[in-house]
Design an enzyme around this catalytic site. Structure first.
Site, PDB file in Angstrom:
ATOM      1  N   ILE A 164       0.844  -1.193   0.000  1.00  0.00           N
ATOM      2  CA  ILE A 164       0.000   0.000   0.000  1.00  0.00           C
ATOM      3  C   ILE A 164       0.887   1.253   0.000  1.00  0.00           C
ATOM      4  CG2 ILE A 164      -1.976  -1.079   1.159  1.00  0.00           C
ATOM      5  CD1 ILE A 164      -1.169   0.616   3.675  1.00  0.00           C
ATOM      6  N   ASP A 165       2.130   1.104   0.454  1.00  0.00           N
ATOM      7  CA  ASP A 165       3.026   2.265   0.571  1.00  0.00           C
ATOM      8  C   ASP A 165       3.464   2.817  -0.787  1.00  0.00           C
ATOM      9  OD1 ASP A 165       2.840   1.775   3.242  1.00  0.00           O
ATOM     10  OD2 ASP A 165       4.946   1.289   3.560  1.00  0.00           O
ATOM     11  N   ARG A 189      -6.340  16.725  18.505  1.00  0.00           N
ATOM     12  CA  ARG A 189      -6.587  15.280  18.661  1.00  0.00           C
ATOM     13  C   ARG A 189      -5.838  14.509  17.591  1.00  0.00           C
ATOM     14  NH1 ARG A 189     -11.327  14.361  21.724  1.00  0.00           N
ATOM     15  NH2 ARG A 189     -11.482  16.150  23.131  1.00  0.00           N
ATOM     16  N   HIS A 210      -4.179   0.039  10.436  1.00  0.00           N
ATOM     17  CA  HIS A 210      -4.465  -1.089   9.544  1.00  0.00           C
ATOM     18  C   HIS A 210      -5.804  -0.983   8.831  1.00  0.00           C
ATOM     19  CE1 HIS A 210      -1.132  -2.503  11.973  1.00  0.00           C
ATOM     20  NE2 HIS A 210      -0.841  -3.273  10.947  1.00  0.00           N
ATOM     21  N   ARG A 261      -5.283  -0.944   5.255  1.00  0.00           N
ATOM     22  CA  ARG A 261      -4.902  -2.164   4.533  1.00  0.00           C
ATOM     23  C   ARG A 261      -6.073  -3.126   4.375  1.00  0.00           C
ATOM     24  NH1 ARG A 261       0.641  -3.639   7.151  1.00  0.00           N
ATOM     25  NH2 ARG A 261      -0.416  -5.543   7.731  1.00  0.00           N
TER      26      ARG A 261
END
Ligand code: F6P
Length: 342
Positions: A126-127, A266, A272, A275
């Site tokens: 995913i990176d 915040r 995850h 992903r």
């Protein structure tokens, strides 16, 4: 042929789509028998495998994760690991292996190729930080998940005049962070490629608030680093490939922003969530194209290669090149995000 597949490293939406395509074309066009090695290189080392067919992949195209399971096992860190992989392939009459993974999984594939194992690689992360391909599947999905979250955070941030720090994945590269920030209309984005100055971050937020905007969204990649000596950050435990477990910069940043500016801040760690779940249509198509070309590469005898996307075409590149260099963000895309800082 008997063709084995494995999925290694962090999971990624689209893994099942790759294997479904490999299996479909392998079985129907070439008359292959497919085999799955469970949990990445662990299954290859331990001889843990399962026979696969077109039937095994029914209903998996929209399904995230990997039906084979994944792990961060490194055979070169296990005593006799590489020999055990070769034994597994020989014992089960496997003619070729398709390894689907990121820099670590493909790094192992490159070493095994040099050791004479017939491997074809498929890039996954995913990176989106693999050098030899313009895109990896899973990236588009991850960005969309982040943008959906940022869109929601805008309205609650505005209602409460808050600063929201959104931590996204990206260990070495800020692709997810930068794309999410541009598409989500963030106030600022912090990426691993450029150390950040916490005072500059606070000044940008202050300028914005003084200009009458009381809510800010700061996107930070998990691998972003403060300039040396400006903000203490914790380091995590290390996996079999020597990578620290990241996560936590968002909290530290939120505390630092609140302390320095006095604005309520915040942190939201998307973690995850990025992903998981169903791949976008784009990722399903890219994963399918990679899978089809990977099984073609096996039948062309093009071992030691990785399928890749270049200028919209699927090409094959040497596995060794695929892991030689990480793809960092192009400065020009960061400059697009910067136009909207503050
Ligand atoms: O490499 C993909 C990735 O999602 C990174 O962005 C992240 O740092 C890492 O995996 C997290 O891995 P794990 O799920 O093993 O903690």
């Amino acid at each position: 042929m008997r063709v084995a597949m494995l999925t290694g490293g962090g999971d990624c939406p689209g893994l099942n789509a790759v294997m479904r395509a490999v299996t479909r074309k392998g079985e129907r066009a070439y008359g292959d028998q497919m085999v799955g090695l469970r949990d990445g290189w662990r299954g290859a080392v331990e001889g843990d495998l399962v026979e696969l067919s077109v039937q095994s992949f029914r209903g998996t195209l929209p399904r995230g994760g990997t039906i084979l399971g994944s792990s961060r096992t490194n055979p070169y860190k296990v005593d006799g690991g590489a020999d055990a992989v070769k034994r597994t392939l020989a014992d089960h009459d496997i003619d070729a292996l398709i390894a689907i993974g990121g820099e670590d999984t493909l790094g192992v594939a490159a070493r095994l190729t040099a050791d004479g194992v017939p491997v074809v690689g498929v890039p996954k992360t995913i990176d989106n930080d693999l050098g030899a391909t313009e895109l990896t599947f899973g990236f588009d999905t991850a960005v969309q998940i982040c943008v959906d979250a940022i869109d929601r955070l805008h309205t609650t941030a505005e209602s409460h005049d808050r600063v929201m720090v959104v931590e996204v994945m990206g260990r070495h590269a800020g692709h997810i962070a930068t794309w999410s920030a541009i598409a989500g209309g963030a106030t600022m984005v912090l990426v691993p490629e450029r150390t950040f100055d916490i005072d500059e971050v606070c000044r940008t937020i202050q300028r914005r608030h003084e200009g009458g905007r009381y809510a800010s969204i700061i996107v930070v990649a998990e691998g972003a680093q403060p300039a040396s000596g400006t903000l203490a950050v914790a380091s995590g435990e290390v996996d079999a490939f020597g990578h620290a477990r990241l996560g936590g910069i968002g909290d530290q940043l939120a505390r630092a922003i609140e302390d320095r500016t006095g604005y309520e801040t915040r942190a939201i760690v998307l973690g995850h969530v990025q992903r998981g779940g169903t791949p976008t249509a784009f990722d399903r198509v890219l994963a399918t194209r990679f899978g089809i070309d990977a099984i073609d590469a096996v039948h062309d005898g093009d071992f030691g290669t990785m399928v890749a996307l270049r200028a919209g075409e699927i090409v094959r590149v040497p596995l060794a090149d695929a892991t030689a260099e990480l793809k960092l963000i192009d400065p020009s895309i960061y400059e697009v995000a910067e136009v909207f800082f503050g």
